[in-house]
Design an enzyme around this catalytic site. Sequence first.
Site, PDB file in Angstrom:
ATOM      1  N   GLU A  53       0.686  -1.067   0.009  1.00 44.84           N
ATOM      2  CA  GLU A  53       0.110  -0.043   0.116  1.00 44.84           C
ATOM      3  C   GLU A  53       0.930   1.214   0.098  1.00 44.84           C
ATOM      4  O   GLU A  53       1.825   1.097   0.572  1.00 44.84           O
ATOM      5  CB  GLU A  53      -0.967   0.042   1.474  1.00 44.84           C
TER       6      GLU A  53
ATOM      7  N   GLY B 180       5.831  -1.925   7.039  1.00 42.53           N
ATOM      8  CA  GLY B 180       7.099  -2.418   7.372  1.00 42.53           C
ATOM      9  C   GLY B 180       7.864  -1.454   8.055  1.00 42.53           C
ATOM     10  O   GLY B 180       7.464  -0.388   8.654  1.00 42.53           O
TER      11      GLY B 180
ATOM     12  N   CYS C  69      -1.322  -2.764  15.916  1.00 42.18           N
ATOM     13  CA  CYS C  69      -0.827  -2.461  14.490  1.00 42.18           C
ATOM     14  C   CYS C  69      -1.446  -3.488  13.603  1.00 42.18           C
ATOM     15  O   CYS C  69      -1.194  -4.574  13.819  1.00 42.18           O
ATOM     16  CB  CYS C  69       0.492  -2.186  13.989  1.00 42.18           C
TER      17      CYS C  69
ATOM     18  N   CYS D   6      -2.515   1.721   8.596  1.00 38.93           N
ATOM     19  CA  CYS D   6      -1.371   0.870   7.857  1.00 38.93           C
ATOM     20  C   CYS D   6      -2.032  -0.594   7.863  1.00 38.93           C
ATOM     21  O   CYS D   6      -2.532  -1.271   8.693  1.00 38.93           O
ATOM     22  CB  CYS D   6      -0.531   0.638   9.005  1.00 38.93           C
TER      23      CYS D   6
ATOM     24  N   SER E 127      10.190   6.761   9.744  1.00 41.85           N
ATOM     25  CA  SER E 127       9.781   6.475  10.909  1.00 41.85           C
ATOM     26  C   SER E 127       9.965   5.094  11.351  1.00 41.85           C
ATOM     27  O   SER E 127      10.097   3.944  10.656  1.00 41.85           O
ATOM     28  CB  SER E 127       8.179   6.575  10.868  1.00 41.85           C
TER      29      SER E 127
ATOM     30  N   CYS F 131       5.096  -7.197   8.177  1.00 41.37           N
ATOM     31  CA  CYS F 131       6.130  -6.718   9.211  1.00 41.37           C
ATOM     32  C   CYS F 131       6.375  -7.623  10.430  1.00 41.37           C
ATOM     33  O   CYS F 131       5.332  -8.237  10.876  1.00 41.37           O
ATOM     34  CB  CYS F 131       5.639  -5.281   9.560  1.00 41.37           C
TER      35      CYS F 131
HETATM   36  N1  SAH Z   1       7.696   0.313  11.542  1.00 40.72           N
HETATM   37  C1  SAH Z   1       7.595   1.876  11.367  1.00 40.72           C
HETATM   38  C2  SAH Z   1       6.940   2.658  10.124  1.00 40.72           C
HETATM   39  C3  SAH Z   1       5.552   2.147  10.052  1.00 40.72           C
HETATM   40  S1  SAH Z   1       4.324   2.391  11.250  1.00 40.72           S
HETATM   41  C4  SAH Z   1       7.231   2.549  12.692  1.00 40.72           C
HETATM   42  O1  SAH Z   1       6.923   1.658  13.627  1.00 40.72           O
HETATM   43  O2  SAH Z   1       7.241   3.664  13.065  1.00 40.72           O
HETATM   44  C5  SAH Z   1       3.951   3.998  11.056  1.00 40.72           C
HETATM   45  C6  SAH Z   1       3.290   4.520  12.271  1.00 40.72           C
HETATM   46  O3  SAH Z   1       1.817   4.247  12.423  1.00 40.72           O
HETATM   47  C7  SAH Z   1       3.878   4.049  13.542  1.00 40.72           C
HETATM   48  O4  SAH Z   1       3.978   5.266  14.548  1.00 40.72           O
HETATM   49  C8  SAH Z   1       2.831   3.182  14.176  1.00 40.72           C
HETATM   50  O5  SAH Z   1       2.884   2.891  15.392  1.00 40.72           O
HETATM   51  C9  SAH Z   1       1.519   3.729  13.456  1.00 40.72           C
HETATM   52  N2  SAH Z   1       0.417   2.915  13.578  1.00 40.72           N
HETATM   53  C10 SAH Z   1       0.300   1.739  13.373  1.00 40.72           C
HETATM   54  N3  SAH Z   1      -0.985   1.274  13.527  1.00 40.72           N
HETATM   55  C11 SAH Z   1      -1.771   2.298  13.828  1.00 40.72           C
HETATM   56  C12 SAH Z   1      -3.110   2.689  13.729  1.00 40.72           C
HETATM   57  N4  SAH Z   1      -4.133   1.850  13.527  1.00 40.72           N
HETATM   58  N5  SAH Z   1      -3.306   4.011  14.081  1.00 40.72           N
HETATM   59  C13 SAH Z   1      -2.613   5.076  14.218  1.00 40.72           C
HETATM   60  N6  SAH Z   1      -1.157   4.766  13.905  1.00 40.72           N
HETATM   61  C14 SAH Z   1      -0.865   3.612  13.823  1.00 40.72           C
END
Ligand code: SAH
Length: 341
Positions: free
Chosen positions: A89, A156, A116, A330, A188, A109
């Site tokens: 995506e 990821g 997540c 995500c 990130s 991931c």
């Molecule tokens: N693995 C990396 C980048 C991908 S996740 C990281 O952990 O930063 C990107 C961001 O979205 C992260 O801060 C993650 O914790 C957040 N995230 C994951 N699921 C989410 C959700 N359902 N709602 C809001 N943010 C979310």
Amino acid sequence: MNSIYGITRKKLEDYFISKKDKKFRATQIFEWLYRKNIKSFDEISNINKEAINNLKNDFYFNKLKIVAKEEDTDVKKYLFELDDGNKIESVIMYHDYGTSICISSQIGCNMGCAFCESGRLKKIRNLTTDEMLLQVIQAQEDIKKRISHIVIMGIGEPFDNYDNVIDFINIVNDPYSLAIGIRHITVSTCGIVPKIYEFAKECSGANLAISLHAPTNELRSKIMKINNAYKIEDIMKAVKDYINITNRKVTFEYIMLNNINDTDECAEKLSDLVKGLNAYVNLIPYNETHNIGFKRSDASQISRFYDILKKNKINVTIRREFGSNVSAACGQLRSKKEEVK
Ligand code: SAH
């Protein structure tokens, strides 16, 4: 054979040197690829036949298949299919300051954060550099508008695919390629500490965002598996080193989970943690997904949390929400499509 979209200009220069050709051919190729947007080597007119034949033997052109799009006023979401049938995506967001794309760095991931959606789909493999780049190029072609900002915040963990991500950043930032300013690129990470040190040295102009999500190890370990490997104090040490080397402001992302990490006590502890650092905290309203039990904090609690941080003189923002109508959290579009199947 490799994808022509997966190679940095420096590596392409080395390639031409190894073929006893001129280094500047790499710049010519980049201009054809990223300025004139050619789709085959036959379209190149200023390079001799022999060099073109070599290129054809060593590189191919590829593209992603767009299998679904969802659109709202300020957001457009893509589901791409890769050559091996896997799906990823990307999300375009229109801001007043420009157009950004959020790209994926892996298929699935392995970080296993409890809240997540991406982590429910275990990592199948890393994305190659070209697969990351093609998300940008093809979305840009589709919206017919220049993408000015990139966030590597999709599915990821970018620091679990470090080398390809660095090559990707190198290519999009290249003045002969998409020329996206390094300060317009954000990575990130959930906090893979050794890579934070490397990133500070190797990619000092880019923005770093850390998914913190909890102010104590006890709580963080409950919701983020990675905290068993790297503790909050290890992250903070690496972040201080990053700020010293780069002089850049770091972002701490903090998703607001109802009754989990959104208490006043958490706000105070979070303030203590980031106080005095060249950093800001980005509060993210949690995007609920029907597969996972966590709930979003009430708007009133989010603003209370915000006020406590403000009172403690922490730079804090609440993330603007994009596309909650288009499964923008995500992994949601992909898992929706796979469940439908
Ligand atoms: N693995 C990396 C980048 C991908 S996740 C990281 O952990 O930063 C990107 C961001 O979205 C992260 O801060 C993650 O914790 C957040 N995230 C994951 N699921 C989410 C959700 N359902 N709602 C809001 N943010 C979310």
